[in-house]
Design a protein around this motif. Structure first.
Motif, PDB file in Angstrom:
ATOM      1  N   ASN A   1       0.147  34.412  -7.462  1.00 29.51           N
ATOM      2  CA  ASN A   1      -0.395  35.297  -8.769  1.00 29.51           C
ATOM      3  C   ASN A   1      -1.008  34.388  -9.930  1.00 29.51           C
TER       4      ASN A   1
ATOM      5  N   PRO B   1       5.994  39.514  -1.631  1.00 29.36           N
ATOM      6  CA  PRO B   1       5.242  39.456  -3.003  1.00 29.36           C
ATOM      7  C   PRO B   1       4.667  40.875  -3.411  1.00 29.36           C
TER       8      PRO B   1
ATOM      9  N   GLY C   1       5.133  33.354  -2.397  1.00 31.62           N
ATOM     10  CA  GLY C   1       4.299  34.288  -2.489  1.00 31.62           C
ATOM     11  C   GLY C   1       3.748  34.556  -3.886  1.00 31.62           C
ATOM     12  N   GLU C   2       4.751  34.494  -4.981  1.00 24.69           N
ATOM     13  CA  GLU C   2       4.581  34.587  -6.588  1.00 24.69           C
ATOM     14  C   GLU C   2       3.540  33.376  -6.984  1.00 24.69           C
TER      15      GLU C   2
END
Length: 995
Positions: free
Chosen positions: A362, A480, A358-359
């Motif tokens: 970014n 996230p 999930g991260e």
């Protein structure tokens, strides 16, 4: 109460039974007793689909048993005992030719259906604990059968198996083999349902590719028979095919009125003949019957069947099979086309892009130029995601070691290089074995699939599915930041994204008792798995062709609506300059409208102003919103649907609902999909096109064996061509009857008649060759912005037929006036006794002129109707027709201009030296008139030639320039349109007269 109704021949195996009772070895390994099997057989009857094998003789008998042939037989009887016996022969040939052609096409269609539905063979059945081989007709509901490779002839549910692979392409159009699994013991308290337990169901009509070869009951793959005969999935499809009623065209009702009008005309002309023909009543009666026989041409019923059959054969040459040729005419009127996304607009396969925590998302910024490269991570896939990709799937191994299953599962599994599927229950990951404890297949309602595995003595749950579905199942703290926004942005960039989540198994139940609901909760988010569909190369061109053909298109997909919008813009379904507004959710009984570009709130469009609102905007809608609107505001649902280009997150039932709604309001619809989840929608549409390699599939009337979307335009082009050709041939047959009946009345008035070969050519040779070669015109290379008319009494048809008939009649009058104005012409006189002797009244100048001028009208009228306008290829590309047109024109002009033995075949320009009746005699017969000749001066023959040429030019100009070009423009200016929508789209009643 509904379940207590008695239905003859049915047996409900679920009554009083649960899945647990089926899985009990006491039943599964013992089966029915012989007495019980016999009792059930007495109730349900043999396991057969009572469809007789068609035979050529049977098809011919069926065709010639139709009411119209009774009339034709009567007409032949009127010719046979009279001196016109040769005309009885000609008309019999015409009648038999037409009947045999229709019977041939019908036999081919019936044979294809029979081959698809025939059920033959034996089955291994468990009776009283022993496996016995019985004829498949003796299998009854409740029987336990041992599976073996080959065709499935009854509906079954697997109760015990190790590996079963099924080919469902003939039934659903699904292109890949499907792995089937036994019923889940956790559902023991439930009642079996074929849709709920689809992964365990084998339907009649499918083919078992692989299964265990165990001979003992304990080692064999076993299934319980749930339905037999016409109650199977295959039987229900057969019922649908046999009970299918083609969409009613205007000509279906108008043809009855046309026949009534022709009957009235025949009655009027019959009375006219009796009044002008001063001879014995017997001769007058038979002559009047000749007139009636031409007013109602014997080939009239065949023209539509022949046109459809020709187009069907052309589609087969393009590897597009057709199980119901009647659908071709309907395809000529399609207004709305629906497409599935994956495997239809995009390629069947799917490309793995990345698997990201999930991260990690970014740090990625989507590129507008290359969305795929923007989601590729250079780091190694996280170990937890690697395990998830290796185990969370429904893949199985075929006998030759190939992976079998959904494309997304295969591509995700292949992305992990150190994983290997060892068998149905074991995966090797990085040299370690992972054991499956339980699997739950993908569910369209929850949009998830899950597995329970044992790895390093740890029991773990992995769940994979749509991001919005996984997000609801996860512990919020594990997600996230901006989870939903990231998922929607990925979809907006055209990424097909799945989410993965995991949890430690801590359910205090045995594995047989664990349900999906027990494990799909309180999950920890693991990451995103990104795929991308590649657009088919021909998709944009097909969508553009449909737009130019005035066919509006929309996408119905189970994927994220934003992914659908991305593909729709690439495909051309949505114009690039248009912004897109999505009906996204229902909140507090209110539709939430958002901008597709950034999810910002959007103005809510009013159903009454959508025409203006959608001028520079396009609508998209989720299945959730569609179902809400359909339930609470169906009127608005319809208005929104007309302007919606993408329906996303739809279930198979949603697809059926959307297509059916358009069908109910009278829109002629087309659905194109690759089978499987599109099966219901393909059958719901007027025209279904399955992209499948199954040569015979009842999932849709049309099947593209090459699985190319360009088949859509091919079917529509052939549909329009068949409809235009059928109407052209129909008008020609009506014109033939009108020209000849007028000729006969004029002959009766003048007390003359044509000679033998004149009748043979007019009633037989010219009519057959021109009528049957007219539909041979190829389809136009591209779709026109208009659709062909389907009305026999509409402005287009009436203006064409009446204009040409009036022109032909005018030239007949001019020719006779020109003859009577010649100084060399003398009217021949004879007494009434000579009138009934047809051999003595055919040799005269009036007969010669009428035959020359109106005889060529049989040829020239066909030439006028050969213009395909924008629905068929250029007139000169109908090579067979052009050959006959040139051949008969040369014959006719030669007989007109020369005075030789050749012209004497028709007794034209003939004297006693060359007079031979080649039909009734090979000996010379004198010309029976006072001048012993029918030779006309060359100057007058040239006049007749000019009249024929001008007649040809006049009727061709009328049909091409006035009817096909000027009339539609006049009609649109006068507001002659089906409705305001069709006027704005450029189509009025002159081109599309279908209710």
């Amino acid at each position: 109460e509904e379940r207590r109704r008695y239905v003859p021949g049915s047996w409900d195996v679920t009554a009083g039974a649960t899945i647990g009772s089926w899985l009990d070895d006491a039943y599964a390994h013992r089966g029915l007793s012989k007495v019980e099997a016999s009792r059930r057989w007495g109730t349900v009857g043999p396991n057969v689909l009572d469809l007789k094998k068609p035979t050529p003789v049977g098809s011919i008998i069926q065709e010639f048993s139709k009411p119209f042939y009774l009339y034709q037989n009567f007409m032949v009887w009127t010719w046979a005992p009279f001196w016109y016996y040769y005309m009885a022969i000609v008309n019999t040939v015409v009648r038999l030719t037409g009947g045999f052609v229709v019977a041939f096409f019908q036999y081919g269609s019936d044979l294809d259906l029979y081959r698809l539905m025939v059920m033959e063979g034996t089955a291994d059945v468990v009776r009283e604990g022993e496996v016995v081989t019985v004829d498949q007709t003796d299998v009854v509901p409740g029987d336990i059968v041992r599976l073996r490779p080959g065709a499935a002839n009854f509906d079954m549910c697997i109760v015990q198996s190790k590996r079963v692979l099924v080919d469902e392409s003939a039934l659903t159009g699904e292109v890949h083999p499907i792995a089937k699994i036994p019923l889940d013991p956790a559902d023991s308290h439930r009642t079996y349902h074929p849709k709920t337990h689809k992964s365990s169901t084998i339907s009649a009509g499918t083919t078992i590719l692989e299964c265990s070869e165990g001979q003992n009951i304990e080692d064999a793959d076993l299934a319980i028979v749930t339905q037999t005969g016409s109650f199977t999935a295959k039987g229900e499809l057969l019922c649908d095919v046999l009970s299918y009623e083609r969409h009613k065209f205007k000509f279906d009702t108008e043809v009855q009125l046309i026949l009534f009008i022709l009957c009235v005309e025949a009655a009027v002309l019959l009375s006219v003949v009796f009044s002008v023909l001063k001879d014995h009543w017997c001769y007058s009666w038979f002559y009047a019957m000749f007139v009636v026989g031409t007013v109602l041409p014997p080939l009239l019923p065949t023209v539509f069947v022949v046109s459809v059959g020709i187009s069907c054969k052309r589609l087969q040459r393009k590897r597009i099979t057709c199980t119901d040729s009647r659908g071709i005419l309907v395809a000529g009127k399609v207004r709305k086309a629906f497409f599935d996304k994956t495997g239809t607009l995009t390629k069947q396969g799917i490309n793995f892009v990345s698997a990201l925590e999930g991260e990690e998302l970014n740090n990625l910024t989507a590129s507008k130029n290359n969305a795929e490269s923007s989601y590729v991570c250079q780091n190694e896939i996280d170990i937890e995601l690697q395990i998830g990709l290796s185990v969370c799937h429904t893949l199985s191994l075929s006998a030759d070691g190939e992976l079998v299953g959904a494309a997304v599962d295969r591509m995700g599994f292949s992305a992990v290089p150190n994983s290997q599927l060892l068998d149905e229950n074991t995966v090797s990951f990085d040299g370690e074995k992972i054991e499956y404890l339980k699997k739950f297949e993908f569910d369209h309602h929850t949009m998830t699939q899950s597995v329970i595995i044992r790895h390093d003595n740890n029991v773990t749950v992995y769940v994979k599915g749509a991001p919005e579905a996984i997000g609801k199942l996860c512990i919020p703290s594990s997600l996230p930041s901006h989870f939903e926004a990231k998922a929607r942005q990925s979809a907006r960039d055209g990424i097909y994204q799945l989410a993965m989540a995991t949890a430690t198994f801590n359910v205090n139940k045995s594995m047989n008792e664990v349900t999906r609901e027990d494990i799909e909760n309180e999950l920890s988010f693991a990451g995103f798995i990104n795929f991308q569909n590649a657009m088919k190369e021909d998709t944009p061109a097909v969508i553009q062709s449909l737009r130019e053909g005035n066919v509006s298109s929309a996408m119905i997909t189970g994927d994220n609506v934003l992914t659908g919008i991305y593909i729709a813009k690439q495909a051309g379904l949505i114009e690039p300059k248009k912004s897109v507004i999505i009906a996204n959710h229902i909140r507090n009984d209110t539709i939430e409208w958002v901008n597709a570009s950034d999810d910002s709130p959007a103005e809510s469009p009013s159903p009454s102003t959508l025409e203006y609102f959608c001028h520079d905007r396009a609508l998209a809608m989720t299945g959730e919103v569609w179902n809400y609107l359909l339930k609470y505001d169906p009127k608005s649902a319809l208005e929104y649907a007309k302007h919606t280009h993408v329906f996303g997150r739809t279930t198979p039932n949603d697809k059926v609902s959307i297509v059916s709604t358009f069908v109910e309001i009278g829109e002629i619809t087309l659905m194109c999909g690759d089978g499987g989840n599109d099966c219901g929608a393909l059958k719901a549409a007027h025209v279904g096109i399955a992209l499948s390699d199954a040569e015979a599939s009842v999932v849709a009337p049309f099947t593209s064996l090459d699985k190319t979307i360009s088949s859509v335009t091919e079917v529509l082009k052939e549909g329009r061509c068949a409809l235009a050709s059928a109407l052209a041939a129909y008008k020609y047959m009506i014109m033939y009857g009108q020209v000849e009946s007028i000729n006969q009345v004029v002959n009766a008035y003048l007390s003359i008649t044509f000679t033998e070969w004149c009748w043979v050519f007019m009633d037989g040779i010219w009519t057959i060759t021109m009528a049957f070669s007219l539909p041979l015109a190829e389809a136009a290379k591209k779709l026109s912005s208009k659709r062909p008319t389907a009305s026999l009494l509409g402005p287009h048809t009436l203006m064409s037929a009446c204009g040409i008939f009036a022109t032909n009649f005018l030239f007949l009058v001019i020719a006779l006036l020109a003859l009577w104005g010649q100084d060399w012409f003398q009217c021949r006189k004879w007494d009434s006794e000579d009138v009934s002797d047809v051999t003595t009244i055919g040799d005269n100048y009036e007969t010669s002129v009428i035959f020359i001028v109106t005889g060529y009208q049989y040829i020239s009228s066909a030439a006028a109707y050969n213009f395909g306008y924008t629905f068929r290829a250029n007139w000169f590309r109908n090579y067979v027709f052009i050959f006959f047109f040139v051949l008969w024109t040369v014959f006719h002009f030669t007989a007109t201009l020369t005075a030789t033995k050749f012209s004497c075949i028709w007794r034209l320009n003939c004297d006693n030296e060359n007079a031979v009746r080649f039909v009734t005699s090979t000996e010379p017969e004198a010309i029976y008139n006072n001048f012993n000749t029918t030779v006309m001066p060359m100057s007058f023959r040239v006049v007749l030639l000019v009249l024929m040429i001008v007649n040809l030019i006049a009727i061709c100009s009328w049909d091409y320039f006035v009817v096909n070009m000027a009339l539609p423009k006049v009609g649109l200016k006068m507001g002659m349109a089906e409705d305001s929508q069709h006027v704005k789209s450029g189509e009025g009643t002159l081109e599309a007269e279908l209710n």
